[in-house]
Structure formats: C-alpha cells, structure tokens
Design a protein around this motif. Sequence first.
Motif, mmCIF file in Angstrom:
data_model
loop_
_atom_site.group_PDB
_atom_site.id
_atom_site.type_symbol
_atom_site.label_atom_id
_atom_site.label_comp_id
_atom_site.label_asym_id
_atom_site.label_seq_id
_atom_site.Cartn_x
_atom_site.Cartn_y
_atom_site.Cartn_z
ATOM 1 N N VAL A 55 73.122 30.486 39.077
ATOM 2 C CA VAL A 55 72.416 30.193 40.078
ATOM 3 C C VAL A 55 70.867 30.364 39.883
ATOM 4 N N PRO A 56 70.218 29.398 39.921
ATOM 5 C CA PRO A 56 68.828 29.500 39.540
ATOM 6 C C PRO A 56 68.085 30.467 40.408
ATOM 7 N N GLU A 57 66.951 31.040 39.675
ATOM 8 C CA GLU A 57 66.243 31.915 40.327
ATOM 9 C C GLU A 57 65.916 32.141 41.704
ATOM 10 N N PRO A 58 65.196 30.915 41.950
ATOM 11 C CA PRO A 58 64.777 30.695 43.522
ATOM 12 C C PRO A 58 65.949 30.674 44.358
ATOM 13 N N VAL A 59 67.071 30.134 44.127
ATOM 14 C CA VAL A 59 68.206 30.071 44.836
ATOM 15 C C VAL A 59 68.782 31.443 45.140
ATOM 16 N N ARG A 60 68.961 32.442 43.870
ATOM 17 C CA ARG A 60 69.174 33.804 44.269
ATOM 18 C C ARG A 60 68.280 34.425 45.038
ATOM 19 N N ALA A 61 67.212 34.280 44.997
ATOM 20 C CA ALA A 61 66.184 34.849 46.094
ATOM 21 C C ALA A 61 66.453 34.495 47.376
ATOM 22 N N LEU A 63 69.441 33.354 48.578
ATOM 23 C CA LEU A 63 70.870 33.823 48.797
ATOM 24 C C LEU A 63 70.824 35.367 49.143
ATOM 25 N N ALA A 64 70.302 36.368 48.389
ATOM 26 C CA ALA A 64 70.372 37.597 48.433
ATOM 27 C C ALA A 64 70.260 38.003 49.749
ATOM 28 N N PRO A 65 69.201 37.778 50.350
ATOM 29 C CA PRO A 65 68.891 38.252 51.938
ATOM 30 C C PRO A 65 70.071 37.846 52.980
ATOM 31 N N LEU A 66 70.510 36.499 52.501
ATOM 32 C CA LEU A 66 71.587 35.943 53.447
ATOM 33 C C LEU A 66 72.873 36.770 53.351
ATOM 34 N N ILE A 67 73.286 36.972 52.160
ATOM 35 C CA ILE A 67 74.452 37.874 51.833
ATOM 36 C C ILE A 67 74.411 39.128 52.635
ATOM 37 N N ARG A 68 73.114 39.753 52.658
ATOM 38 C CA ARG A 68 72.773 41.094 53.122
ATOM 39 C C ARG A 68 73.264 40.953 54.736
ATOM 40 N N ALA A 69 72.636 39.613 55.389
ATOM 41 C CA ALA A 69 72.696 39.496 56.717
ATOM 42 C C ALA A 69 74.076 39.112 57.217
ATOM 43 N N HIS A 70 74.962 38.619 56.245
ATOM 44 C CA HIS A 70 76.272 38.133 56.702
ATOM 45 C C HIS A 70 77.335 39.054 56.360
ATOM 46 N N GLY A 71 77.264 40.165 55.631
ATOM 47 C CA GLY A 71 78.153 40.852 54.960
ATOM 48 C C GLY A 71 77.692 42.423 54.990
ATOM 49 N N ARG A 72 78.468 43.037 54.539
ATOM 50 C CA ARG A 72 78.260 44.788 54.063
ATOM 51 C C ARG A 72 77.946 44.616 52.794
ATOM 52 N N ILE A 143 75.035 38.209 42.725
ATOM 53 C CA ILE A 143 73.786 37.816 42.840
ATOM 54 C C ILE A 143 72.807 38.949 43.309
ATOM 55 N N VAL A 144 73.408 39.637 44.395
ATOM 56 C CA VAL A 144 72.531 40.776 44.975
ATOM 57 C C VAL A 144 72.184 41.809 43.854
#
Length: 200
Positions: A55-61, A63-72, A143-144
């Motif tokens: 996953v390209p670095e800008p995409v990782r950046a 995705l990480a907050p989205l993962i935190r928002a939608h998961g534990r 990713i996180v």
Amino acid sequence: MPFDPARAAEYPAVIGCDEVGRGALCGPVVVAAVWFDPVALPPDLLAALDDSKRVPEPVRARLAPLIRAHGRVAVAAGSRALIDRINIRAATLDAMARAVARLGLDAPVLVDGRDALPGLPGLPGRAVVGGDRLVPQIAAASIVAKVFRDDLMRRLAERHPGYGWERNVGYGTAIHRVGLTKLGRSPHHRLSFTRGFGPA
C-alpha cells in the motif's frame, strides 16, 4: 485487491495481529491488534486493505484513521532495550500479547506469520502464513502498525540526524550503515543488531 466487498460475509469477525520493524536496526518493534466485522466495514475500506508493504505511503496514512474509526484497535511496542534483553522474536510475541489484551475482546486471534500467540487463556489463536493477504483484520493491523512506527521513526530522525531514518525508518539501508560508521550507535540502536559499530 485481496479482499472483495462482495465476499465480506465470508471473512470472519476475528482479531488480526501483525508487527512492523522486526528486521530494523533500531527503534521498537510495533504491533497492532485490530478487530472488526467485515460485513459492517465500508466496502471501499475493505477493498483497500492489503499488506502494508503493498500500500503506498499516502494511502496508508489515509487508511489508518479509517481503520481506527470503524474497528477496535490496540497498539503495543517492544522497546530496543527489551529486544536486546529477550531477543526480537520474544519481544514481538510479548507486544502482540499486550496489544490483544488491551482490546479486551473475546474473539479468536489470527497472527501473521508462523508464531501463534502463547498464553492467552480463553482466546483461540493461530498463525496464518501470508495472513495480511488472507485475513482483512491482519492487513488492517499491518497498516496501523506501519503508520504508527514510521511516524515515530521520522520524529526520532529530527533528534538523531545522519542515519536517514526519515527515509529508511530504521532499516539497514546503505545511508543508515554509513551513518552508523561515522556516528556510531544512537541510544535507539539495537545492540544485538549493530555489533561492530561502536558504542552509542
């Protein structure tokens, strides 16, 4: 795209666990543990998950907050000192156990690689080789953990210039090794990984 939103119901609601920094010359090994129900995840987010290295670095950046928002999500680290004291494998497993425990969830634990987590009573766990391409929660954890550790190493690069951490995030690139030869080890270098480069 390893995870098809149309197949979301086929992916179980488990805890996925992955590490970043195991092979670096300095800094901690960082572990993330992530739980979500794939059916409840936004389809675009599920489709974007993959091994963090793919996953390209800008995409990782993004995705990480989205993962935190939608998961534990829980993150734990094995310090440089711990790695030198008990070895990288043991420090990684210790951080994984702490990250999973912080979630406080009664769910199966799937770990990327070959090492299943010991000592988690009541939580069935198993290792999944290539898990970050097979289990969406493991991909999310990779990713996180990657975003967390890379940000940390870039902050450390400002305090310890000359090793190229802002680009290599602590891995053994040519620039990093030249820095070690010229400057010696920093307090963040793993002594067990950098023997021969002199004192910190």
